[in-house]
Design a protein around this motif. Structure first.
Motif, PDB file in Angstrom:
ATOM      1  N   ALA A 102      50.997  85.851 111.781  1.00 36.09           N
ATOM      2  CA  ALA A 102      50.365  85.019 110.749  1.00 36.09           C
ATOM      3  C   ALA A 102      51.273  84.885 109.525  1.00 36.09           C
ATOM      4  N   VAL A 103      51.940  85.969 109.148  1.00 37.75           N
ATOM      5  CA  VAL A 103      52.870  85.912 108.008  1.00 37.75           C
ATOM      6  C   VAL A 103      54.032  84.971 108.327  1.00 37.75           C
ATOM      7  N   LEU A 104      54.533  85.012 109.550  1.00 37.93           N
ATOM      8  CA  LEU A 104      55.605  84.085 109.933  1.00 37.93           C
ATOM      9  C   LEU A 104      55.122  82.640 109.858  1.00 37.93           C
ATOM     10  N   ALA A 105      53.916  82.398 110.345  1.00 36.75           N
ATOM     11  CA  ALA A 105      53.363  81.041 110.266  1.00 36.75           C
ATOM     12  C   ALA A 105      53.203  80.612 108.812  1.00 36.75           C
ATOM     13  N   LEU A 140      54.897  77.577 104.055  1.00 36.53           N
ATOM     14  CA  LEU A 140      55.433  77.635 102.696  1.00 36.53           C
ATOM     15  C   LEU A 140      56.744  76.849 102.600  1.00 36.53           C
ATOM     16  N   PHE A 141      57.602  77.026 103.568  1.00 37.85           N
ATOM     17  CA  PHE A 141      58.874  76.302 103.610  1.00 37.85           C
ATOM     18  C   PHE A 141      58.629  74.795 103.651  1.00 37.85           C
ATOM     19  N   ASP A 142      57.657  74.375 104.449  1.00 38.08           N
ATOM     20  CA  ASP A 142      57.335  72.960 104.562  1.00 38.08           C
ATOM     21  C   ASP A 142      56.812  72.405 103.237  1.00 38.08           C
ATOM     22  N   LEU A 182      61.276  71.423 110.021  1.00 36.43           N
ATOM     23  CA  LEU A 182      61.256  71.887 111.408  1.00 36.43           C
ATOM     24  C   LEU A 182      62.037  70.947 112.319  1.00 36.43           C
ATOM     25  N   ALA A 183      61.953  69.667 112.036  1.00 38.16           N
ATOM     26  CA  ALA A 183      62.759  68.710 112.808  1.00 38.16           C
ATOM     27  C   ALA A 183      64.244  68.936 112.537  1.00 38.16           C
ATOM     28  N   LEU A 220      71.816  73.950 110.172  1.00 35.00           N
ATOM     29  CA  LEU A 220      71.960  75.365 109.867  1.00 35.00           C
ATOM     30  C   LEU A 220      71.497  75.687 108.447  1.00 35.00           C
ATOM     31  N   ALA A 221      71.693  74.797 107.512  1.00 33.24           N
ATOM     32  CA  ALA A 221      71.254  75.037 106.132  1.00 33.24           C
ATOM     33  C   ALA A 221      69.733  75.229 106.077  1.00 33.24           C
ATOM     34  N   ALA A 222      69.006  74.352 106.750  1.00 34.64           N
ATOM     35  CA  ALA A 222      67.546  74.483 106.791  1.00 34.64           C
ATOM     36  C   ALA A 222      67.140  75.783 107.488  1.00 34.64           C
ATOM     37  N   ALA A 223      67.841  76.137 108.536  1.00 32.83           N
ATOM     38  CA  ALA A 223      67.531  77.367 109.274  1.00 32.83           C
ATOM     39  C   ALA A 223      67.771  78.607 108.414  1.00 32.83           C
ATOM     40  N   LEU A 224      68.831  78.606 107.637  1.00 32.78           N
ATOM     41  CA  LEU A 224      69.127  79.766 106.788  1.00 32.78           C
ATOM     42  C   LEU A 224      68.070  79.956 105.698  1.00 32.78           C
ATOM     43  N   ILE A 225      67.629  78.861 105.098  1.00 32.05           N
ATOM     44  CA  ILE A 225      66.591  78.962 104.069  1.00 32.05           C
ATOM     45  C   ILE A 225      65.282  79.447 104.693  1.00 32.05           C
ATOM     46  N   LEU A 226      64.908  78.885 105.840  1.00 33.89           N
ATOM     47  CA  LEU A 226      63.684  79.316 106.518  1.00 33.89           C
ATOM     48  C   LEU A 226      63.793  80.790 106.913  1.00 33.89           C
ATOM     49  N   SER A 227      64.935  81.203 107.396  1.00 35.50           N
ATOM     50  CA  SER A 227      65.145  82.601 107.775  1.00 35.50           C
ATOM     51  C   SER A 227      64.985  83.526 106.574  1.00 35.50           C
ATOM     52  N   ALA A 228      65.555  83.141 105.447  1.00 34.96           N
ATOM     53  CA  ALA A 228      65.428  83.959 104.235  1.00 34.96           C
ATOM     54  C   ALA A 228      63.974  84.055 103.799  1.00 34.96           C
ATOM     55  N   ILE A 229      63.233  82.968 103.871  1.00 41.53           N
ATOM     56  CA  ILE A 229      61.817  82.972 103.507  1.00 41.53           C
ATOM     57  C   ILE A 229      61.043  83.928 104.410  1.00 41.53           C
ATOM     58  N   LEU A 230      61.305  83.876 105.710  1.00 46.54           N
ATOM     59  CA  LEU A 230      60.612  84.757 106.646  1.00 46.54           C
ATOM     60  C   LEU A 230      60.911  86.228 106.363  1.00 46.54           C
TER      61      LEU A 230
END
Length: 180
Positions: free
Chosen positions: A110-113, A118-120, A129-130, A137-147
């Protein structure tokens, strides 16, 4: 050599491995549904962005669930070291440990979701997500940091909330002793 402690240690290794396997399965399955991707296919295609997000989500889930494994391990140690040994307590401990780990995994997913939501919300006008599915990779790195930040900052609260589920044995006055 203390055979009981050796066996308890091996049981802890198996328990931790099973929790890890279940967490990995849930993490990959849950995130792939949210992202709308197939992690195996994404990795086969070499989508580094998706790989980074999947890897960080597994790390985040591990950070959130590690306390459940540690609390169970601590309760097992106390149960084994507190005379007299009570077999009924082991069954109760096992049932509560499964509940504790299950709730931790559920809250973790649930926290990951929440992190993805939150990222969206942080970047209106962009389908993040698209972008990850396309390999950004830039979007993936920011999402990874948020998670990862969400996991680090919510783990203590999850630990405090769920510690009440583990039936730690009551120690008689003066019975606490240092491990041999």
């Amino acid at each position: 050599m203390d055979l009981v402690l050796l066996l308890v240690g091996l049981v802890k290794v198996v328990f931790g491995g099973l929790v890890a396997a279940l967490g990995i399965w849930l993490g990959l399955r849950g995130l792939s549904r949210i992202l709308g991707t197939n992690p195996v296919e994404e990795l086969r295609q070499g989508n580094t962005a998706a790989g980074v997000v999947h890897a960080s989500s597994l790390m985040a889930l591990g950070l959130l669930v590690q306390h459940a494994v540690q609390a169970t391990s601590d309760a097992v140690d106390l149960t084994v070291r507190t005379p007299p040994f009570q077999p009924l307590m082991v069954g109760k401990l096992l049932a509560v440990a499964v509940l504790h780990v299950g709730l931790s995994l559920g809250v973790g997913v649930a926290v990951l979701a929440l992190g993805i939501l939150l990222f969206d919300r942080m970047t209106p006008g962009i389908d993040e997500l698209a972008e990850v599915r396309k390999g950004n990779l830039a979007a993936a790195l920011i999402l990874s940091a948020i998670l990862l930040v969400l996991a680090l900052l919510t783990a203590p609260g999850l630990q405090a909330a769920l510690n009440g589920l583990i039936p730690f044995p009551q120690l008689p006055e003066g019975a606490l002793r240092a491990p041999a």
